[in-house]
Design a protein around this motif. Structure first.
Motif, PDB file in Angstrom:
ATOM      1  N   LEU A 241     115.384  49.837  27.830  1.00 45.79           N
ATOM      2  CA  LEU A 241     115.263  51.292  27.721  1.00 45.79           C
ATOM      3  C   LEU A 241     114.513  51.875  28.914  1.00 45.79           C
ATOM      4  O   LEU A 241     114.874  52.944  29.421  1.00 45.79           O
ATOM      5  N   LYS A 242     113.471  51.199  29.346  1.00 44.67           N
ATOM      6  CA  LYS A 242     112.690  51.708  30.474  1.00 44.67           C
ATOM      7  C   LYS A 242     113.535  51.785  31.739  1.00 44.67           C
ATOM      8  O   LYS A 242     113.530  52.803  32.446  1.00 44.67           O
ATOM      9  N   LYS A 243     114.289  50.736  32.029  1.00 39.63           N
ATOM     10  CA  LYS A 243     115.083  50.711  33.256  1.00 39.63           C
ATOM     11  C   LYS A 243     116.289  51.631  33.163  1.00 39.63           C
ATOM     12  O   LYS A 243     116.655  52.295  34.137  1.00 39.63           O
ATOM     13  N   ALA A 244     116.915  51.694  31.990  1.00 43.15           N
ATOM     14  CA  ALA A 244     118.035  52.619  31.813  1.00 43.15           C
ATOM     15  C   ALA A 244     117.559  54.064  31.917  1.00 43.15           C
ATOM     16  O   ALA A 244     118.236  54.918  32.501  1.00 43.15           O
ATOM     17  N   GLY A 245     116.385  54.354  31.346  1.00 42.52           N
ATOM     18  CA  GLY A 245     115.828  55.693  31.452  1.00 42.52           C
ATOM     19  C   GLY A 245     115.566  56.089  32.891  1.00 42.52           C
ATOM     20  O   GLY A 245     115.814  57.236  33.290  1.00 42.52           O
ATOM     21  N   HIS A 246     115.077  55.145  33.678  1.00 43.34           N
ATOM     22  CA  HIS A 246     114.840  55.423  35.105  1.00 43.34           C
ATOM     23  C   HIS A 246     116.154  55.741  35.830  1.00 43.34           C
ATOM     24  O   HIS A 246     116.207  56.656  36.656  1.00 43.34           O
TER      25      HIS A 246
ATOM     26  N   GLY B  56     117.438  59.815  29.137  1.00 42.32           N
ATOM     27  CA  GLY B  56     116.421  59.760  30.175  1.00 42.32           C
ATOM     28  C   GLY B  56     115.066  59.390  29.599  1.00 42.32           C
ATOM     29  O   GLY B  56     114.852  59.345  28.381  1.00 42.32           O
ATOM     30  N   THR B  57     114.105  59.160  30.478  1.00 39.48           N
ATOM     31  CA  THR B  57     112.777  58.725  30.054  1.00 39.48           C
ATOM     32  C   THR B  57     112.129  59.715  29.100  1.00 39.48           C
ATOM     33  O   THR B  57     111.526  59.333  28.097  1.00 39.48           O
ATOM     34  N   ASP B  58     112.271  61.016  29.394  1.00 43.22           N
ATOM     35  CA  ASP B  58     111.597  62.031  28.588  1.00 43.22           C
ATOM     36  C   ASP B  58     112.272  62.280  27.248  1.00 43.22           C
ATOM     37  O   ASP B  58     111.679  62.905  26.366  1.00 43.22           O
TER      38      ASP B  58
ATOM     39  N   PHE C 198     121.523  48.818  35.395  1.00 50.52           N
ATOM     40  CA  PHE C 198     121.061  49.563  34.219  1.00 50.52           C
ATOM     41  C   PHE C 198     121.642  50.979  34.155  1.00 50.52           C
ATOM     42  O   PHE C 198     121.013  51.896  33.630  1.00 50.52           O
ATOM     43  N   GLN C 199     122.855  51.134  34.683  1.00 50.08           N
ATOM     44  CA  GLN C 199     123.592  52.373  34.516  1.00 50.08           C
ATOM     45  C   GLN C 199     124.364  52.330  33.199  1.00 50.08           C
ATOM     46  O   GLN C 199     124.793  51.269  32.750  1.00 50.08           O
TER      47      GLN C 199
END
Length: 673
Positions: free
Chosen positions: A441-446, A532-534, A595-596
């Motif tokens: 999740l962290k890398k996909a969000g980035h 996204g991250t947020d 991570f797209q």
């Protein structure tokens, strides 16, 4: 970050419904009943002072052994915290001499340091009348001490089941009084009667029960105790209450010997040893699970034997009130109530230990209703209690009501069942656990964040086929159109409100096909921004496993939006006026290398009977697009399939996007006449 986006669907019968993302500040705050909050005290040893100045990166929180993504983190010191201390003296289980000694030590604690107390402090007594308020709240320890008179010892035996045991009822009353007050509350409960003296599990005939309790009676008792534990755990957590259980001072060698020979009346104040067995179901219930010591340890407090110095024990407990660390995470969506989750907080720095509450019990989530034809047999060892009371005198099998059946979401339903709903998952290699989920999740969000920063204004060629289907899904009519598709990026607002179809001359087109009975759909170009991250905190996620998607290796995640919380909600509008909010769930395929998001399928979280919407499925495939003068490639939709079933009518739209390029408006400035 402010984000607005809209998916628009038009229907001929003057029904317009538009899944949209409202333009509002994303809320990352508390979500009662959903987000799990934990107060952690960190020390370097059993008797060491709390450690301050730690950072979020120093903490890892585990839910049933699985590391969780920290949703919020705050370090709180004594100067910026709202903390209250409540000292409770149980007069029912101590003789007059012991009460006098205990009161003397309490007064000594209150008058220490010139009587200046660090936190507002209240004094209560447990008497034959119940919980009696005596003094406070006040920071003036001298005034509190002066207002206290020696209590009278009880002349009646203290008997009862755990839930009807008078000291426990007093504790339950106090928690009910304090739970809705703001800030953190520290309860220091001084009592020698940590648990009822009459044990119904004993095979010895007990006069209180008139006879040995039958197995049915014991089963009812276990069920009631379990209900009390579940409800007590929730109330302590929701009220930010930590309980400390303190045995009063011993009055002689005999009392001291009694403690060591019995061996079960004292839990060490050690981070390694102060643990009690989790109660996962009524079958796990033991007689002393409602003992103050057990409740205290489960709440994140300590169970202390004061020896001959109650003052020192009180001082130790209060010293732990701050600094502390408030950590939260978003648990996995579930419709299984009262399932126990064990919590653990680990500190990355050597020699430091975190103490917090030991677990929580799940609650049914809004929007997750179990269908009768897909439900699994309930776990008979975990009764579906509904807000059990803290007085088991009124508890019985008749008063413990089962919750309504719930529909599981993609996040929590068994994989075999999910594959039946989404056949494209047949070749998935299931994951063994959820340990990789936070990193994915962290890398996909980035990756999504980078996309948001680089997308800008775009235009593409769009080929749309609109279909009306018969009852068995075959095409009975279709319409094909080709046009330019404009995607405008106005600050942080985008979506269907700024996505337009244009003819080759640049004129904006209307809802083509609406007058012929087709649905008109738009707004898919940027729907990956909801991950996204947020904005990830607006959904629950589950790592399903790995799968090949064409030539690419992909992680496969399930997601389900959180009703009432998300800004990425679906709003169904009839005639442009009436609105009904909808929420989605679905599947994400994420490239293992970059991570797209490779593919996104979304479905309704549940059907909407009000507008007779049975199904709305969107399947988006993304591909890499390299734009001129853009350093990073963008991942944009190339194919989108939308299937809608509403009012017994079925529709399918096929979108195909090609030739993405930057959109620029040329303005010609001529000479003035």
């Amino acid at each position: 970050m402010h984000i607005a986006s809209r998916l628009t669907i038009f229907l001929l019968a003057v029904v317009l419904f538009a899944p949209c993302i409202a333009a509002q500040q994303i809320d990352s705050g508390a979500h009662p009943g959903e987000r799990i909050y934990v107060d952690a005290v960190v020390t370097s040893g059993p008797d060491g002072p709390p450690v301050e100045n730690l950072q979020q990166r120093d903490f890892t929180i585990f839910d049933n052994g699985i590391p969780q993504t920290i949703a919020s983190f705050e370090a709180i010191d004594s100067r910026h915290s709202q903390i209250a201390v409540i000292i409770v003296l149980d007069t029912l289980t101590e003789n007059w001499r012991g009460l006098g000694t205990a009161l003397t030590d309490i007064k000594r604690f209150l008058r220490a340091n010139g009587g200046e107390l660090r936190y507002p402090t209240t004094i209560d007594f447990v008497t034959a009348k119940g919980l009696e308020f005596k003094a406070g709240p006040s920071r003036d320890g001298k005034a509190l001490s002066a207002s206290l008179n020696s209590p009278a010892a009880s002349t009646q035996p203290v008997e009862g089941d755990p839930g009807t045991y008078p000291p426990f009822q007093a504790l339950a009353e106090l928690i009910a009084l304090e739970r809705d007050k703001p800030g953190r509350k520290i309860i220091l409960f001084i009592s020698r009667g940590s648990a009822p003296a009459l044990n119904p599990y004993s095979t010895t005939v007990n006069p209180y029960y008139h006879d040995s309790p039958t197995e049915i009676k014991l089963q009812e008792l276990r069920l009631g105790i379990f209900g009390n534990i579940v409800q007590l755990t929730r109330q302590l957590s929701e009220g930010q209450i930590t309980l400390y259980s303190i045995d009063p001072p011993d009055l002689g060698v005999g009392g001291m010997d009694d403690v060591f020979t019995k061996g079960v009346t004292h839990l060490k104040s050690s981070h390694d040893d102060a643990n009690v067995a989790p109660v996962r179901s009524p079958d796990d219930v033991q007689w002393d699970d409602l003992a103050f010591r057990s409740v205290a340890v489960r709440s994140g407090g300590l169970a202390l034997y004061s020896g001959n110095d109650l003052t020192a024990s009180l001082r130790q407990c209060v010293s732990e009130a701050a600094p502390f660390y408030e950590i939260s995470f978003d648990p996995m969506l579930t419709d299984d109530p009262n399932r126990y989750h064990q919590l653990k907080v680990e500190i990355a720095k050597p020699g430091l230990h975190a103490r917090t509450r030991q677990g929580y019990y799940s609650q049914p989530w809004p929007g997750a209703q179990r269908a009768a034809d897909t439900s699994e047999p309930a776990n008979s060892s975990v009764p579906p209690l509904q807000e059990p009371a803290l007085d088991i005198q009124e508890e019985s099998e008749d008063t413990v009501k089962k919750l309504n059946p719930q529909i599981p979401t993609y996040v929590d339903m068994p994989l075999q069942q999910l594959v039946k709903l989404v056949p494209d998952l047949k070749s998935i290699q299931p994951s063994e656990d959820q340990k990789q989920l936070p990193a994915i999740l962290k890398k996909a969000g980035h990756s999504v964040d980078v996309f948001i920063g680089n997308v800008g204004d775009l235009i593409a060629d769009e080929d749309v086929t609109q279909q009306r289907l018969n009852a068995d899904g075959k095409v009975k009519a279709k319409l094909r159109t080709r046009d330019d598709y404009l995607i405008l990026h106005h600050g942080y607002e985008w979506g269907a409100s700024s996505e337009y179809r244009m003819d080759k001359s640049g004129n904006r087109l209307g809802a083509i096909g609406l007058e012929k009975g087709y649905l008109v759909t738009a707004g898919y170009a940027l729907n990956s921004i909801s991950f996204g991250t947020d904005t990830q905190s607006q959904s629950n996620f589950r790592y399903l496993g790995d799968q090949k998607l064409g030539a690419r290796d992909a992680f496969v995640l399930a997601f389900a939006q959180r009703p009432g919380e998300v800004t990425f909600s679906t709003v169904m509008r009839g005639t442009g006026i009436h609105e009904t909010e909808m929420y989605t769930q679905g599947i994400l395929w994420i490239d293992k290398n970059n991570f797209q998001i490779l593919r996104l399928r979304s479905d309704l979280l549940e059907p909407n009977k009000e507008i007779r919407l049975n199904r709305a499925t969107t399947d988006v495939s993304f591909s890499q697009v390299q734009l001129q003068n853009n350093p990073e490639p963008l991942w944009l939709p190339n194919d989108v399939t939308v299937f809608i079933e509403i009012a017994n009518e079925k529709y399918r739209n096929l979108h195909h996007y090609t030739n993405y390029r930057r959109y620029q408006v040329a303005v010609k400035i001529g000479n003035s006449p």
